[in-house]
Motif scaffolding. Structure first.
Motif, PDB file in Angstrom:
ATOM      1  N   VAL A  65      39.657 -14.020  40.857  1.00 30.73           N
ATOM      2  CA  VAL A  65      38.773 -13.858  39.701  1.00 30.73           C
ATOM      3  C   VAL A  65      38.201 -12.438  39.669  1.00 30.73           C
ATOM      4  N   ALA A  66      37.800 -11.933  40.832  1.00 31.51           N
ATOM      5  CA  ALA A  66      37.225 -10.585  40.901  1.00 31.51           C
ATOM      6  C   ALA A  66      38.230  -9.523  40.472  1.00 31.51           C
ATOM      7  N   ALA A  67      39.480  -9.704  40.894  1.00 34.80           N
ATOM      8  CA  ALA A  67      40.508  -8.734  40.520  1.00 34.80           C
ATOM      9  C   ALA A  67      40.794  -8.788  39.026  1.00 34.80           C
ATOM     10  N   LYS A  68      40.894  -9.996  38.484  1.00 33.16           N
ATOM     11  CA  LYS A  68      41.184 -10.159  37.066  1.00 33.16           C
ATOM     12  C   LYS A  68      40.087  -9.584  36.191  1.00 33.16           C
ATOM     13  N   GLU A  69      38.833  -9.713  36.641  1.00 33.35           N
ATOM     14  CA  GLU A  69      37.695  -9.259  35.842  1.00 33.35           C
ATOM     15  C   GLU A  69      37.235  -7.845  36.197  1.00 33.35           C
ATOM     16  N   ASN A  70      37.960  -7.168  37.114  1.00 35.70           N
ATOM     17  CA  ASN A  70      37.632  -5.786  37.490  1.00 35.70           C
ATOM     18  C   ASN A  70      36.198  -5.629  38.008  1.00 35.70           C
ATOM     19  N   TRP A  71      35.784  -6.531  38.882  1.00 34.60           N
ATOM     20  CA  TRP A  71      34.417  -6.483  39.390  1.00 34.60           C
ATOM     21  C   TRP A  71      34.104  -5.166  40.083  1.00 34.60           C
ATOM     22  N   ASP A  72      35.091  -4.570  40.737  1.00 36.58           N
ATOM     23  CA  ASP A  72      34.858  -3.287  41.414  1.00 36.58           C
ATOM     24  C   ASP A  72      34.368  -2.208  40.461  1.00 36.58           C
ATOM     25  N   LYS A  73      34.739  -2.328  39.202  1.00 35.33           N
ATOM     26  CA  LYS A  73      34.411  -1.299  38.215  1.00 35.33           C
ATOM     27  C   LYS A  73      33.184  -1.643  37.373  1.00 35.33           C
ATOM     28  N   ILE A  74      32.883  -2.919  37.174  1.00 34.03           N
ATOM     29  CA  ILE A  74      31.818  -3.278  36.233  1.00 34.03           C
ATOM     30  C   ILE A  74      30.515  -3.702  36.903  1.00 34.03           C
ATOM     31  N   LEU A  75      30.518  -3.910  38.223  1.00 34.87           N
ATOM     32  CA  LEU A  75      29.305  -4.365  38.901  1.00 34.87           C
ATOM     33  C   LEU A  75      28.569  -3.199  39.563  1.00 34.87           C
ATOM     34  N   PRO A  76      27.234  -3.255  39.611  1.00 28.89           N
ATOM     35  CA  PRO A  76      26.460  -2.229  40.319  1.00 28.89           C
ATOM     36  C   PRO A  76      26.734  -2.290  41.819  1.00 28.89           C
ATOM     37  N   GLN A  77      26.660  -1.149  42.482  1.00 31.87           N
ATOM     38  CA  GLN A  77      26.992  -1.079  43.898  1.00 31.87           C
ATOM     39  C   GLN A  77      26.138  -1.988  44.769  1.00 31.87           C
ATOM     40  N   PRO A  78      24.810  -2.100  44.536  1.00 32.36           N
ATOM     41  CA  PRO A  78      24.029  -3.013  45.386  1.00 32.36           C
ATOM     42  C   PRO A  78      24.518  -4.458  45.320  1.00 32.36           C
ATOM     43  N   VAL A  79      25.010  -4.886  44.166  1.00 26.56           N
ATOM     44  CA  VAL A  79      25.533  -6.245  44.025  1.00 26.56           C
ATOM     45  C   VAL A  79      26.860  -6.374  44.773  1.00 26.56           C
ATOM     46  N   ILE A  80      27.731  -5.384  44.603  1.00 21.22           N
ATOM     47  CA  ILE A  80      29.013  -5.392  45.314  1.00 21.22           C
ATOM     48  C   ILE A  80      28.789  -5.467  46.820  1.00 21.22           C
ATOM     49  N   ASP A  81      27.857  -4.681  47.317  1.00 19.61           N
ATOM     50  CA  ASP A  81      27.602  -4.642  48.758  1.00 19.61           C
ATOM     51  C   ASP A  81      27.142  -5.993  49.293  1.00 19.61           C
ATOM     52  N   SER A  82      26.540  -6.812  48.436  1.00 18.68           N
ATOM     53  CA  SER A  82      26.058  -8.121  48.871  1.00 18.68           C
ATOM     54  C   SER A  82      27.150  -9.183  48.854  1.00 18.68           C
ATOM     55  N   ILE A  83      28.051  -9.127  47.870  1.00 18.64           N
ATOM     56  CA  ILE A  83      28.991 -10.235  47.687  1.00 18.64           C
ATOM     57  C   ILE A  83      30.408  -9.941  48.168  1.00 18.64           C
ATOM     58  N   LYS A  84      30.702  -8.674  48.457  1.00 23.82           N
ATOM     59  CA  LYS A  84      32.029  -8.320  48.968  1.00 23.82           C
ATOM     60  C   LYS A  84      31.904  -8.035  50.457  1.00 23.82           C
ATOM     61  N   VAL A  85      32.495  -8.904  51.264  1.00 27.20           N
ATOM     62  CA  VAL A  85      32.355  -8.831  52.711  1.00 27.20           C
ATOM     63  C   VAL A  85      33.732  -8.722  53.350  1.00 27.20           C
ATOM     64  N   LYS A  86      33.933  -7.675  54.122  1.00 27.75           N
ATOM     65  CA  LYS A  86      35.208  -7.425  54.815  1.00 27.75           C
ATOM     66  C   LYS A  86      36.386  -7.482  53.837  1.00 27.75           C
ATOM     67  N   GLY A  87      36.163  -6.898  52.657  1.00 29.01           N
ATOM     68  CA  GLY A  87      37.242  -6.769  51.687  1.00 29.01           C
ATOM     69  C   GLY A  87      37.460  -7.965  50.783  1.00 29.01           C
ATOM     70  N   HIS A  88      36.658  -9.017  50.940  1.00 36.06           N
ATOM     71  CA  HIS A  88      36.841 -10.221  50.122  1.00 36.06           C
ATOM     72  C   HIS A  88      35.554 -10.548  49.348  1.00 36.06           C
ATOM     73  N   TRP A  89      35.743 -11.118  48.160  1.00 34.93           N
ATOM     74  CA  TRP A  89      34.632 -11.491  47.299  1.00 34.93           C
ATOM     75  C   TRP A  89      34.280 -12.961  47.550  1.00 34.93           C
ATOM     76  N   TYR A  90      33.031 -13.201  47.972  1.00 35.38           N
ATOM     77  CA  TYR A  90      32.636 -14.552  48.364  1.00 35.38           C
ATOM     78  C   TYR A  90      31.584 -15.186  47.466  1.00 35.38           C
ATOM     79  N   ALA A  91      31.201 -14.522  46.389  1.00 35.72           N
ATOM     80  CA  ALA A  91      30.187 -15.096  45.512  1.00 35.72           C
ATOM     81  C   ALA A  91      30.358 -14.538  44.108  1.00 35.72           C
ATOM     82  N   ALA A  92      29.974 -15.339  43.134  1.00 32.62           N
ATOM     83  CA  ALA A  92      29.995 -14.906  41.731  1.00 32.62           C
ATOM     84  C   ALA A  92      28.566 -14.542  41.339  1.00 32.62           C
ATOM     85  N   PRO A  93      28.300 -13.264  41.046  1.00 37.94           N
ATOM     86  CA  PRO A  93      26.953 -12.876  40.623  1.00 37.94           C
ATOM     87  C   PRO A  93      26.716 -13.325  39.188  1.00 37.94           C
ATOM     88  N   VAL A  94      25.532 -13.829  38.914  1.00 36.14           N
ATOM     89  CA  VAL A  94      25.283 -14.348  37.563  1.00 36.14           C
ATOM     90  C   VAL A  94      24.157 -13.627  36.828  1.00 36.14           C
TER      91      VAL A  94
END
Length: 414
Positions: free
Chosen positions: A110-139
């Protein structure tokens, strides 16, 4: 919350039941644990539920009052072999222990399809992306240090302009008190007292001190005269709360502003949901300021949903549909309009959101103002210990020196 050590002991037994963990899932039926139970929160979560149902799923709402209680219930179900499809946590390190124990599914597709790396703020990415994998959907993105004020209360106290810094805010609280009103509507619960302290630390102490204390765990910074001054400035607020503050829920504190009985509340922008539910309008019935000044740090917080481990095909499908729907542009805007948050995406039409949200969106464009909330920077155990220090200082006749020593001691013991 179940501690990491305890999770380690039970991880092996949990693995035995994970394969059939969500056998109760029927098609795209999704059991969703969350703690949004106030009027504004309930109206907001309904936006996600409706969108999920329209997308072909069946939302099974499992609201549990209180964040700590809801998180504990979710973790107990996960380790007990009967996990929900999704569970709410804050955008923080709260769920990192269960990632480490292999108890969550990632949602990389889902993260890859929605381009989360590009559209999410860095503090949010740092919280939900752990060891290269996305483990939560920010709402949502919430800023926990907004200054809300009642326009009628300010008028009664003769306050004709917004406070532009912390000193002016203290002066306005004095005017409100002199007018027979509650100056600061505070819900006297530990998390609210810590939220208020962090707001003062970010502004009075400044971004550098805030990060040295929380990110760097710098004992010298926490022992400094600058940090001592933060504690002293924070305790000044105690003079302006009412006798009913201890134990009060945050939304009950917001109600005091809505009723014109109190002047100011320092709270996250989720408080707007209560104003909205009471048919009050930002800029007309109440004012909102993103911090203690025009360029104050914009503390980034929010909520996410995690997806407990399962290899059940129907449950996996439901998890991916939930992650997709909750983060899609339409539901994001509809949710934010009710919740008081701003969308996690930068590529949505937010023109219909209120003036407070517009100001928040504008602030987020300035990356230099973005400041991770404390729970993004410290582990839950340390955050809890520091929260205990702050709530003791707030509620007891403790000197600033003793509070500073206790804070440093908690940091050293982490």
């Amino acid at each position: 919350m179940v501690k990491a050590a305890k999770l380690t002991k039970i991880a092996a037994s949990v693995a035995l039941v994970l394969g059939a963990a969500v056998a109760h899932a029927d098609g795209e039926k999704a059991q969703v644990i969350h703690w949004w139970t106030s009027g504004g929160e309930s109206a907001a979560i309904k936006q996600f539920a409706d969108a999920y149902n329209k997308a072909g799923g069946v939302w099974v709402d499992q609201a549990i009052a209180g964040g700590e209680q809801a998180r504990a219930a979710a973790i107990n179900r996960i380790i007990g072999g009967d996990p929900p499809t999704a569970a709410q946590f804050n955008t923080s390190k709260q769920f990192h222990d269960i990632i480490d124990q292999g108890l969550l599914n990632n949602i990389d597709d889902v993260a890859a399809k929605e381009n989360w790396d590009k559209i999410l703020p860095q503090p949010v990415i740092d919280s939900i992306k752990v060891k290269g994998h996305w483990y939560a959907a920010p709402v949502d993105i919430h800023m926990p240090a907004w200054i809300f004020y009642s326009k009628p209360a300010f008028a009664k106290a003769g306050i004709t302009s917004d406070p532009k810094n912390y000193d002016e805010l203290i002066a306005d609280l004095g005017k409100l008190k002199a007018a027979g009103l509650t100056g600061l509507a505070l819900g006297g619960q530990p998390w609210q007292e810590k939220l208020t302290f962090d707001a003062v630390l970010a502004d009075v102490g400044g971004t550098d001190l805030y990060l040295k204390v929380y990110r760097d765990k710098d004992i010298a910074a926490a022992s400094s005269p600058a940090f001592k001054n933060v504690l002293a400035q924070y305790k000044k607020l105690h003079d302006y709360v009412d006798a009913g503050s201890p134990g009060r829920n945050w939304n009950d504190a917001t109600a005091l502003l809505i009723q014109g009985k109190a002047g100011v509340q320092i709270m996250g922008d989720w408080a707007k949901g209560e104003f909205i539910a009471a048919n009050q309008s930002a800029g007309k019935d109440y004012g909102c300021l993103p911090g203690f000044g025009p360029k104050a740090p914009y503390i980034v917080a929010g909520d996410v949903f995690v997806f407990p481990k399962t290899d059940n095909a129907d449950a996996l499908k439901a998890q991916h549909l939930l992650a997709t729907v909750m983060t899609s542009p339409g539901p994001q805007v509809a949710f934010s309009a009710k919740k008081g948050s701003i969308p996690i995406r930068t590529d949505v039409d937010a023109s219909k959101l209120d003036v407070c949200a517009q100001e928040g969106i504008e602030a987020m464009k300035d990356k230099s103002r973005q400041l991770p909330n404390a729970e993004m920077l410290v582990a839950p155990d340390l955050n809890g210990a520091l929260q205990d220090v702050i709530t003791n200082f707030w509620n007891k006749n403790e000197s600033v020196d003793d509070a500073q020593k206790a804070f440093v001691s908690a940091m050293k013991g982490a």
